[in-house]
Write a protein that holds these residues in place. Structure first.
Motif, PDB file in Angstrom:
ATOM      1  N   PHE A 111       0.865  -1.177   0.000  1.00  0.00           N
ATOM      2  CA  PHE A 111       0.000   0.000   0.000  1.00  0.00           C
ATOM      3  C   PHE A 111       0.903   1.229   0.000  1.00  0.00           C
ATOM      4  O   PHE A 111       2.129   1.111   0.139  1.00  0.00           O
ATOM      5  CB  PHE A 111      -0.951   0.009   1.209  1.00  0.00           C
ATOM      6  CG  PHE A 111      -0.257   0.040   2.542  1.00  0.00           C
ATOM      7  CD1 PHE A 111       0.058   1.230   3.164  1.00  0.00           C
ATOM      8  CD2 PHE A 111       0.068  -1.149   3.192  1.00  0.00           C
ATOM      9  CE1 PHE A 111       0.695   1.261   4.398  1.00  0.00           C
ATOM     10  CE2 PHE A 111       0.701  -1.135   4.430  1.00  0.00           C
ATOM     11  CZ  PHE A 111       1.017   0.071   5.032  1.00  0.00           C
ATOM     12  N   VAL A 112       0.309   2.390  -0.169  1.00  0.00           N
ATOM     13  CA  VAL A 112       1.052   3.653  -0.133  1.00  0.00           C
ATOM     14  C   VAL A 112       0.558   4.446   1.076  1.00  0.00           C
ATOM     15  O   VAL A 112      -0.621   4.770   1.173  1.00  0.00           O
ATOM     16  CB  VAL A 112       0.849   4.456  -1.434  1.00  0.00           C
ATOM     17  CG1 VAL A 112       1.410   5.858  -1.300  1.00  0.00           C
ATOM     18  CG2 VAL A 112       1.515   3.729  -2.602  1.00  0.00           C
ATOM     19  N   SER A 113       1.479   4.728   2.006  1.00  0.00           N
ATOM     20  CA  SER A 113       1.139   5.431   3.244  1.00  0.00           C
ATOM     21  C   SER A 113       1.139   6.939   2.988  1.00  0.00           C
ATOM     22  O   SER A 113       2.065   7.655   3.360  1.00  0.00           O
ATOM     23  CB  SER A 113       2.147   5.060   4.343  1.00  0.00           C
ATOM     24  OG  SER A 113       1.800   5.684   5.558  1.00  0.00           O
ATOM     25  N   ALA A 114       0.072   7.400   2.362  1.00  0.00           N
ATOM     26  CA  ALA A 114       0.037   8.771   1.837  1.00  0.00           C
ATOM     27  C   ALA A 114      -0.261   9.829   2.886  1.00  0.00           C
ATOM     28  O   ALA A 114      -0.280  11.016   2.569  1.00  0.00           O
ATOM     29  CB  ALA A 114      -0.994   8.864   0.713  1.00  0.00           C
ATOM     30  N   GLY A 115      -0.461   9.430   4.150  1.00  0.00           N
ATOM     31  CA  GLY A 115      -0.719  10.386   5.211  1.00  0.00           C
ATOM     32  C   GLY A 115       0.564  10.888   5.845  1.00  0.00           C
ATOM     33  O   GLY A 115       1.134  11.888   5.432  1.00  0.00           O
ATOM     34  N   ASN A 116       1.049  10.151   6.858  1.00  0.00           N
ATOM     35  CA  ASN A 116       2.217  10.649   7.605  1.00  0.00           C
ATOM     36  C   ASN A 116       3.497  10.638   6.781  1.00  0.00           C
ATOM     37  O   ASN A 116       4.468  11.329   7.116  1.00  0.00           O
ATOM     38  CB  ASN A 116       2.413   9.849   8.895  1.00  0.00           C
ATOM     39  CG  ASN A 116       2.885   8.425   8.650  1.00  0.00           C
ATOM     40  OD1 ASN A 116       2.571   7.817   7.636  1.00  0.00           O
ATOM     41  ND2 ASN A 116       3.632   7.890   9.600  1.00  0.00           N
ATOM     42  N   GLU A 117       3.528   9.869   5.679  1.00  0.00           N
ATOM     43  CA  GLU A 117       4.711   9.832   4.824  1.00  0.00           C
ATOM     44  C   GLU A 117       4.463  10.507   3.470  1.00  0.00           C
ATOM     45  O   GLU A 117       5.271  10.373   2.563  1.00  0.00           O
ATOM     46  CB  GLU A 117       5.161   8.376   4.633  1.00  0.00           C
ATOM     47  CG  GLU A 117       5.587   7.729   5.947  1.00  0.00           C
ATOM     48  CD  GLU A 117       5.826   6.243   5.866  1.00  0.00           C
ATOM     49  OE1 GLU A 117       6.298   5.680   6.873  1.00  0.00           O
ATOM     50  OE2 GLU A 117       5.534   5.618   4.824  1.00  0.00           O
ATOM     51  N   GLY A 118       3.356  11.226   3.391  1.00  0.00           N
ATOM     52  CA  GLY A 118       2.998  11.906   2.147  1.00  0.00           C
ATOM     53  C   GLY A 118       2.615  13.351   2.398  1.00  0.00           C
ATOM     54  O   GLY A 118       3.461  14.244   2.391  1.00  0.00           O
ATOM     55  N   VAL A 119       1.340  13.581   2.657  1.00  0.00           N
ATOM     56  CA  VAL A 119       0.864  14.957   2.804  1.00  0.00           C
ATOM     57  C   VAL A 119       1.483  15.629   4.025  1.00  0.00           C
ATOM     58  O   VAL A 119       1.739  16.853   4.011  1.00  0.00           O
ATOM     59  CB  VAL A 119      -0.683  14.988   2.867  1.00  0.00           C
ATOM     60  CG1 VAL A 119      -1.232  14.240   4.064  1.00  0.00           C
ATOM     61  CG2 VAL A 119      -1.190  16.433   2.857  1.00  0.00           C
ATOM     62  N   GLN A 120       1.759  14.872   5.107  1.00  0.00           N
ATOM     63  CA  GLN A 120       2.384  15.503   6.274  1.00  0.00           C
ATOM     64  C   GLN A 120       3.813  15.944   5.956  1.00  0.00           C
ATOM     65  O   GLN A 120       4.277  16.981   6.439  1.00  0.00           O
ATOM     66  CB  GLN A 120       2.352  14.554   7.467  1.00  0.00           C
ATOM     67  CG  GLN A 120       0.938  14.349   8.017  1.00  0.00           C
ATOM     68  CD  GLN A 120       0.908  13.476   9.256  1.00  0.00           C
ATOM     69  OE1 GLN A 120       1.910  13.281   9.925  1.00  0.00           O
ATOM     70  NE2 GLN A 120      -0.260  12.932   9.552  1.00  0.00           N
ATOM     71  N   ALA A 121       4.516  15.160   5.148  1.00  0.00           N
ATOM     72  CA  ALA A 121       5.845  15.579   4.694  1.00  0.00           C
ATOM     73  C   ALA A 121       5.727  16.822   3.819  1.00  0.00           C
ATOM     74  O   ALA A 121       6.532  17.767   3.940  1.00  0.00           O
ATOM     75  CB  ALA A 121       6.524  14.446   3.924  1.00  0.00           C
ATOM     76  N   ALA A 122       4.736  16.846   2.936  1.00  0.00           N
ATOM     77  CA  ALA A 122       4.528  18.013   2.070  1.00  0.00           C
ATOM     78  C   ALA A 122       4.229  19.262   2.887  1.00  0.00           C
ATOM     79  O   ALA A 122       4.682  20.368   2.557  1.00  0.00           O
ATOM     80  CB  ALA A 122       3.401  17.734   1.084  1.00  0.00           C
ATOM     81  N   LYS A 123       3.483  19.099   3.965  1.00  0.00           N
ATOM     82  CA  LYS A 123       3.174  20.234   4.845  1.00  0.00           C
ATOM     83  C   LYS A 123       4.458  20.829   5.413  1.00  0.00           C
ATOM     84  O   LYS A 123       4.669  22.051   5.346  1.00  0.00           O
ATOM     85  CB  LYS A 123       2.255  19.768   5.980  1.00  0.00           C
ATOM     86  CG  LYS A 123       2.033  20.780   7.102  1.00  0.00           C
ATOM     87  CD  LYS A 123       1.126  20.189   8.174  1.00  0.00           C
ATOM     88  CE  LYS A 123       1.148  20.999   9.466  1.00  0.00           C
ATOM     89  NZ  LYS A 123       0.619  22.365   9.267  1.00  0.00           N
ATOM     90  N   TRP A 124       5.338  19.986   5.950  1.00  0.00           N
ATOM     91  CA  TRP A 124       6.582  20.484   6.539  1.00  0.00           C
ATOM     92  C   TRP A 124       7.454  21.139   5.467  1.00  0.00           C
ATOM     93  O   TRP A 124       8.028  22.212   5.677  1.00  0.00           O
ATOM     94  CB  TRP A 124       7.341  19.343   7.208  1.00  0.00           C
ATOM     95  CG  TRP A 124       8.570  19.788   7.952  1.00  0.00           C
ATOM     96  CD1 TRP A 124       8.647  20.146   9.268  1.00  0.00           C
ATOM     97  CD2 TRP A 124       9.894  19.950   7.413  1.00  0.00           C
ATOM     98  NE1 TRP A 124       9.944  20.515   9.587  1.00  0.00           N
ATOM     99  CE2 TRP A 124      10.731  20.405   8.467  1.00  0.00           C
ATOM    100  CE3 TRP A 124      10.458  19.752   6.161  1.00  0.00           C
ATOM    101  CZ2 TRP A 124      12.090  20.658   8.297  1.00  0.00           C
ATOM    102  CZ3 TRP A 124      11.820  20.015   5.974  1.00  0.00           C
ATOM    103  CH2 TRP A 124      12.622  20.462   7.036  1.00  0.00           C
ATOM    104  N   LEU A 125       7.550  20.493   4.315  1.00  0.00           N
ATOM    105  CA  LEU A 125       8.409  21.014   3.248  1.00  0.00           C
ATOM    106  C   LEU A 125       7.934  22.385   2.777  1.00  0.00           C
ATOM    107  O   LEU A 125       8.730  23.328   2.680  1.00  0.00           O
ATOM    108  CB  LEU A 125       8.440  20.023   2.080  1.00  0.00           C
ATOM    109  CG  LEU A 125       9.209  18.727   2.337  1.00  0.00           C
ATOM    110  CD1 LEU A 125       8.866  17.670   1.288  1.00  0.00           C
ATOM    111  CD2 LEU A 125      10.718  18.972   2.360  1.00  0.00           C
TER     112      LEU A 125
END
Length: 319
Positions: A111-125
């Motif tokens: 699966f793709v963990s698009a929450g804590n390893e996706g959009v949350q990373a994008a938020k910080w970046l």
């Protein structure tokens, strides 16, 4: 007593829903979402703009049918025809610095963990002036080239629009099995367009060797084939042209043992590739970019050190 139990369960469920809603309200929406293969993965077409092909076709299909399934956690299963990229661009108030990171969530290639390893990373970046491209890639289903094709097409799209976005440098960040895919992209790039300018690997799967690797990741990528296990163990593919790399992991990670990153660090060092590594004493596996404000942060007291390492590395590699 039974009625009380039901009531308590309902209250807890309502609290969880409210918490999820609060967390979701703190997360950014992408500036744009694009399907990598608008005509599906059985076509030979990528993204075309104004009659000009911007990316390449999907190559082979991963053979997955039946549509996606997703969970409130952000996990997405069965990605096939709808492989896509979410683009996040920092606002002028966030002081864009010309960097972009292609973000590869993990999920054991199941699966793709698009929450804590996706959009949350994008938020910080984006909060740090860095553009992000979160790749919701096709799962390999033992079609080992498929996820790499998606990542390379994400790079092609972002490079094509870099001038428009004010982006001068594009690197990659991967988590767990997404860390394997990020290392894969860092060593098996097709050309200068698809080569990341830098690589950030968070608790990555590197080796596929039995007894050391995350078994599910190996099974879903290459199965039991010994030759493929050696070929797709990323420590065996480092060259002097592998991009500068940051490795972040925890000593108590039992899902992906630290030896995986240690092997990669050793080979990078031998090839004189600029490499940094930070091993946190605790945190386990899967903490991603989850801050206490966004949920339970398993990294705990080491969170600031995690962020400082990422920020310092990005400052160092900025062109």
């Amino acid at each position: 007593m039974k009625s009380l139990s039901i009531l308590l369960a309902a209250i807890l469920a309502a609290g969880n829903i409210a918490a999820q809603g609060t967390q979701a309200s703190q997360l950014p929406e992408p500036d744009m979402t694009l399907k990598l293969y608008p005509l599906g993965q059985n076509s030979n077409t990528g993204i075309v703009e104004n009659g000009i092909p911007i990316t390449q076709g999907p190559g082979e299909s991963n053979g997955l049918n039946g549509g996606e399934r997703s969970m409130p956690s952000g996990w997405i299963f069965n990605i096939g025809d709808d492989a896509r990229i979410d683009i996040y661009l920092p606002s002028e108030e966030q002081n864009p610095n010309g960097q972009m990171v292609v973000v590869i969530p993990g999920g054991g290639y199941s699966f793709v963990s698009a929450g804590n390893e996706g959009v949350q990373a994008a938020k910080w970046l984006t909060e740090h002036g860095i553009a992000a491209c979160v790749v919701k890639y096709r799962l390999p289903n033992r079609h080992k080239q498929v996820p790499l094709t998606d990542v390379q097409n994400a790079f092609r799209y972002c490079r094509a629009h870099a001038g428009q976005w004010g982006v001068k440098q594009i690197g990659i960040m991967g988590f767990s099995a997404g860390g394997h895919l990020a290392a894969y992209a860092s060593n098996f790039y097709a050309d200068s367009i698809t080569r990341p300018d830098f690589s950030i690997l968070v608790y990555p799967v590197i080796t596929l060797e039995r007894g050391i690797t995350h078994e599910g990741t190996r099974q879903l990528l290459v199965g039991e084939d010994e030759e493929l296990i050696r070929k797709y163990s990323m420590e065996n593919n480092v060259t002097e042209n592998t991009p500068p790399t940051l490795l972040l992991l925890s000593a108590d990670d039992t899902t992906v043992p630290p030896v995986s990153s240690l092997r990669y660090f050793e080979q990078l060092n031998r090839k004189h590739v600029k490499v940094q590594m930070c091993i946190f004493p605790s945190g386990g596996h899967g903490y991603g970019f989850t801050t206490p404000a966004l949920g339970n942060d398993a990294l705990g007291p080491h969170r600031d050190l995690f962020f400082n390492n990422v920020a310092h590395f990005l400052d160092q590699v900025r062109q």
